[in-house]
Motif scaffolding. Structure first.
Motif, short mmCIF file in Angstrom:
data_model
loop_
_atom_site.label_atom_id
_atom_site.label_comp_id
_atom_site.label_asym_id
_atom_site.label_seq_id
_atom_site.Cartn_x
_atom_site.Cartn_y
_atom_site.Cartn_z
N ALA A 98 12.53 19.74 -7.52
CA ALA A 98 13.93 19.77 -8.00
C ALA A 98 14.02 20.61 -9.27
O ALA A 98 14.95 21.41 -9.44
N ASP A 99 13.03 20.46 -10.15
CA ASP A 99 13.01 21.25 -11.39
C ASP A 99 12.86 22.74 -11.08
O ASP A 99 13.50 23.59 -11.72
N TYR A 125 6.28 16.18 0.08
CA TYR A 125 6.57 15.25 1.20
C TYR A 125 6.59 15.97 2.55
O TYR A 125 7.28 15.58 3.46
N GLU A 126 5.79 17.05 2.64
CA GLU A 126 5.86 17.94 3.80
C GLU A 126 5.44 17.28 5.12
O GLU A 126 6.01 17.57 6.17
N ASP A 131 16.09 14.31 6.26
CA ASP A 131 16.95 13.66 5.26
C ASP A 131 16.47 13.93 3.83
O ASP A 131 16.96 13.32 2.89
N ASP A 132 15.54 14.85 3.69
CA ASP A 132 15.03 15.21 2.37
C ASP A 132 15.84 16.41 1.86
O ASP A 132 15.67 17.54 2.31
N LYS A 133 16.76 16.11 0.91
CA LYS A 133 17.69 17.15 0.42
C LYS A 133 16.95 18.28 -0.28
O LYS A 133 17.33 19.45 -0.20
N LYS A 182 16.45 26.69 2.48
CA LYS A 182 17.65 27.55 2.54
C LYS A 182 17.81 28.46 1.32
O LYS A 182 18.64 29.38 1.34
N HIS A 183 17.06 28.20 0.25
CA HIS A 183 17.30 28.95 -0.99
C HIS A 183 16.95 30.44 -0.82
O HIS A 183 15.84 30.76 -0.39
#
Ligand code: NAD
Length: 330
Positions: free
Chosen positions: A242-243, A263-264, A278-280, A287-288
């Protein structure tokens, strides 16, 4: 003598069978993982070779002993899914295969950097639109003259250092145990901070431990050079995903290539649909536009798949015949 391989990929079966013929050993294979449900099917088996990518149930050590099996060979480098203390306690010899093809991971790392600096994704997209202009977005930058910062200069990191050096980069590195044989290639720094601050590319090649979990977080990314590129083909738990997304969105980092995510293994190696994830954070990594995500496949070459089987089987046979191996960890 019979050796059974678990979690085997279709393409690996002929390699294993051929090895069996050459060594006079019976080979059994299954695509399944070793589990409490199938451990009782090992009555005539002398050795097992696993490729475990999920948590290994520690109750299995005792069950294996009951079946007369006293060793496990994990045919990969990583063994964080095993409770080795428990294996030792139960008298199970555990060995891994750390050297199946460091070149595969090192070459993939290099290709990730080249892909980023030569904009291969954007070029492909632009050309697919018949847009043949030399636009700014696809203008490349050379690796020559760049500063590459390497964390961990073991089997893989030392090759990464040599490959980038060959392209004309200056190599900085931090390793808790520097390798003096690399002194003509690597400029070792005594602190991680010295590498964070100077490197244009930072690439991770160290194991994940309790002390370096999430080492690469917002506080550390802020110390990076503005525009630096982050590559992680080591272990997902080494960084805070996230960071990372945040510092890229802030324009601090120019992007990242992520082959390993914490968490792959919930999804790898399966085909799923978007609504099953369900892992945002994982969805954002995928998608980034400035992140190149791949599914833990730096290792995935014909050489690796071949060597995992051959070295795994050699190790199991060595243990069966001599009672031990130099690859033993318990
Ligand atoms: P290695 O044991 O040969 O080298 C690791 C190096 O990291 C050592 O020199 C060690 O001293 C150093 N190190 C340990 N802790 C450190 C720390 N906190 N800071 C800096 N350096 C530290 O390992 P390797 O075979 O080169 O593998 C490196 C990494 O690559 C591992 O995490 C491994 O799991 C990963 N890997 C990934 C893939 C893939 O497909 N993506 C495949 C194989 C291995």
């Amino acid at each position: 003598t019979t050796i059974k391989l678990f979690n085997i990929q279709e393409a690996q079966i002929p390699i294993a069978k051929k090895w069996g013929e050459e060594h006079g050993i019976d080979i059994l294979t299954t695509p399944d993982r070793l589990a409490l449900e199938n451990v009782d099917r090992l009555s005539n088996v002398d050795g097992i070779v696993l490729c475990e990518n999920k948590l290994f149930n520690p109750k299995l050590y005792l069950e294996l002993k009951k079946q007369g099996i006293n060793h496990i060979v994990q045919r990969t480098a990583g063994y964080e899914n095993f409770d080795l203390k428990e294996a030792k306690q139960q008298g199970v010899l555990f060995a891994n295969v750390p050297d199946y093809s460091p070149e595969s991971i090192a070459e993939y790392t290099l290709s990730l950097a080249l892909n980023h600096y030569r904009h291969l994704r954007d070029i492909e997209h632009q050309v697919s639109q018949y847009d043949f202009r030399w636009t700014d977005g696809i203008k490349g930058t050379t690796i020559a003259g760049k500063v590459v910062g390497i964390f961990g200069t073991g089997r893989i990191g030392s090759l990464v250092a040599k490959y980038f050096k060959a392209l004309g980069a200056h190599i900085l590195a931090y390793d808790i145990n520097p390798d003096s044989s690399l002194k003509d290639i690597v400029d070792y720094q005594s602190t991680p901070e010295a590498v964070y601050k100077e490197a244009d590319i930072i690439t991770l090649h160290m194991p994940q431990t309790e002390s370096n979990t999430h080492q690469f977080n917002a506080d550390v990314f802020k110390l990076f050079k503005t525009g630096a590129y982050f590559i992680n083909t080591a272990r997902g738990g080494l960084f805070d995903a996230a960071d990372l997304i945040q510092v890229i969105n802030d324009g601090k980092l120019s992007g990242a290539a992520i082959d390993t995510y914490e968490y792959e293994f919930q999804y790898i190696p399966r085909q799923v649909s978007a609504d099953m994830i369900d892992d945002k954070i994982l969805k954002q990594l995928i998608k980034h536009p400035k992140i190149y995500y791949s599914q833990h496949l730096a290792y995935f070459t014909d050489t690796s798949l071949n060597n995992m089987i051959i070295k795994g089987l050699n190790t199991s046979l060595e243990i069966i015949q001599s009672g031990t191996t130099s690859r033993r960890l318990t």
